[in-house]
Design a protein around this motif. Structure first.
Motif, PDB file in Angstrom:
ATOM      1  N   ALA A  92       0.820  -1.219   0.000  1.00  0.00           N
ATOM      2  CA  ALA A  92       0.000   0.000   0.000  1.00  0.00           C
ATOM      3  C   ALA A  92       0.852   1.267   0.000  1.00  0.00           C
ATOM      4  CB  ALA A  92      -0.919  -0.003   1.212  1.00  0.00           C
ATOM      5  N   ALA A  93       2.127   1.154   0.370  1.00  0.00           N
ATOM      6  CA  ALA A  93       2.983   2.345   0.477  1.00  0.00           C
ATOM      7  C   ALA A  93       3.611   2.740  -0.860  1.00  0.00           C
ATOM      8  CB  ALA A  93       4.079   2.104   1.508  1.00  0.00           C
ATOM      9  N   HIS A  94       3.545   1.848  -1.877  1.00  0.00           N
ATOM     10  CA  HIS A  94       4.251   2.170  -3.129  1.00  0.00           C
ATOM     11  C   HIS A  94       3.505   1.636  -4.349  1.00  0.00           C
ATOM     12  CE1 HIS A  94       5.473  -1.941  -2.682  1.00  0.00           C
ATOM     13  NE2 HIS A  94       5.984  -1.653  -1.510  1.00  0.00           N
ATOM     14  N   GLY A  95       2.210   1.889  -4.407  1.00  0.00           N
ATOM     15  CA  GLY A  95       1.456   1.563  -5.615  1.00  0.00           C
ATOM     16  C   GLY A  95       1.101   0.100  -5.770  1.00  0.00           C
ATOM     17  N   GLY A  96       1.161  -0.688  -4.708  1.00  0.00           N
ATOM     18  CA  GLY A  96       0.677  -2.067  -4.755  1.00  0.00           C
ATOM     19  C   GLY A  96       1.644  -3.075  -5.342  1.00  0.00           C
ATOM     20  N   HIS A  97       2.914  -2.730  -5.517  1.00  0.00           N
ATOM     21  CA  HIS A  97       3.883  -3.685  -6.070  1.00  0.00           C
ATOM     22  C   HIS A  97       4.105  -4.824  -5.073  1.00  0.00           C
ATOM     23  CE1 HIS A  97       4.639  -0.847  -9.217  1.00  0.00           C
ATOM     24  NE2 HIS A  97       4.883   0.086  -8.319  1.00  0.00           N
ATOM     25  N   ARG A  98       4.086  -6.063  -5.608  1.00  0.00           N
ATOM     26  CA  ARG A  98       4.193  -7.221  -4.716  1.00  0.00           C
ATOM     27  C   ARG A  98       5.358  -8.116  -5.103  1.00  0.00           C
ATOM     28  NH1 ARG A  98       0.008  -8.061  -1.317  1.00  0.00           N
ATOM     29  NH2 ARG A  98      -1.781  -6.715  -1.676  1.00  0.00           N
ATOM     30  N   ILE A  99       6.005  -8.668  -4.075  1.00  0.00           N
ATOM     31  CA  ILE A  99       7.075  -9.647  -4.298  1.00  0.00           C
ATOM     32  C   ILE A  99       6.852 -10.806  -3.334  1.00  0.00           C
ATOM     33  CG2 ILE A  99       8.850  -8.065  -5.167  1.00  0.00           C
ATOM     34  CD1 ILE A  99       9.882  -7.684  -2.381  1.00  0.00           C
ATOM     35  N   LEU A 100       7.346 -11.972  -3.723  1.00  0.00           N
ATOM     36  CA  LEU A 100       7.360 -13.103  -2.791  1.00  0.00           C
ATOM     37  C   LEU A 100       8.753 -13.135  -2.196  1.00  0.00           C
ATOM     38  CD1 LEU A 100       5.537 -15.794  -4.947  1.00  0.00           C
ATOM     39  CD2 LEU A 100       4.624 -14.570  -2.960  1.00  0.00           C
TER      40      LEU A 100
END
Ligand code: HEM
Length: 103
Positions: free
Chosen positions: A13-21
């Motif tokens: 939520a802090a950076h545009g929804g970018h996700r990593i595993l």
């Protein structure tokens, strides 16, 4: 929570929804020649495209993370990991080397 706290900045939520595993491996290798603790984290992140995964998250952390005062970057590597073989007609790396079908 501190506005510059690592977990606060790293969450999607802090950076545009970018996700990593993520998969971290902590290590402690005793002390270096000057008696300082030789310890750290092997940080692994998995995603389809590092340009929309690791890179934007890391940029945010590099700019503001309060943790930066206590850590030192040592090295990085990027690997392409093909998906597994699905059946007898599939082969390892097929998705990487086969051109996508045209519509
Ligand atoms: C020495 C380096 C690092 C340390 C000690 C560290 C430590 C931590 C800790 C303690 C947490 C909270 C517990 C957990 O969810 O695992 C966390 C969460 C997280 N860290 Fe790190 N981390 C480091 C490097 C990184 C790097 C390089 C990235 C990505 C560029 C990253 C991305 C994240 C993310 C995405 C979360 C989860 C945030 C959420 O709750 O959504 N971390 N980290």
């Amino acid at each position: 929570m501190l506005p510059t706290a690592h977990v606060r900045l790293a969450r999607p939520a802090a950076h545009g929804g970018h996700r990593i595993l993520r998969r971290g491996y902590s290590f402690t290798d005793g002390t270096d020649g000057l008696g300082r603790l030789d310890a750290g984290l092997f940080f692994l992140a998995y995603q389809r495209d590092p340009r929309t995964g690791f890179i934007p998250v890391q940029r945010e952390l590099a700019r503001h993370d309060a943790l930066n005062e206590y850590i030192q970057h040592v090295g990085s590597a990027l690997f392409a990991i093909p998906p597994g073989v699905r059946d007898a007609h599939d082969w390892w790396g097929r998705a990487l080397f086969t051109a996508p079908a045209k519509d």
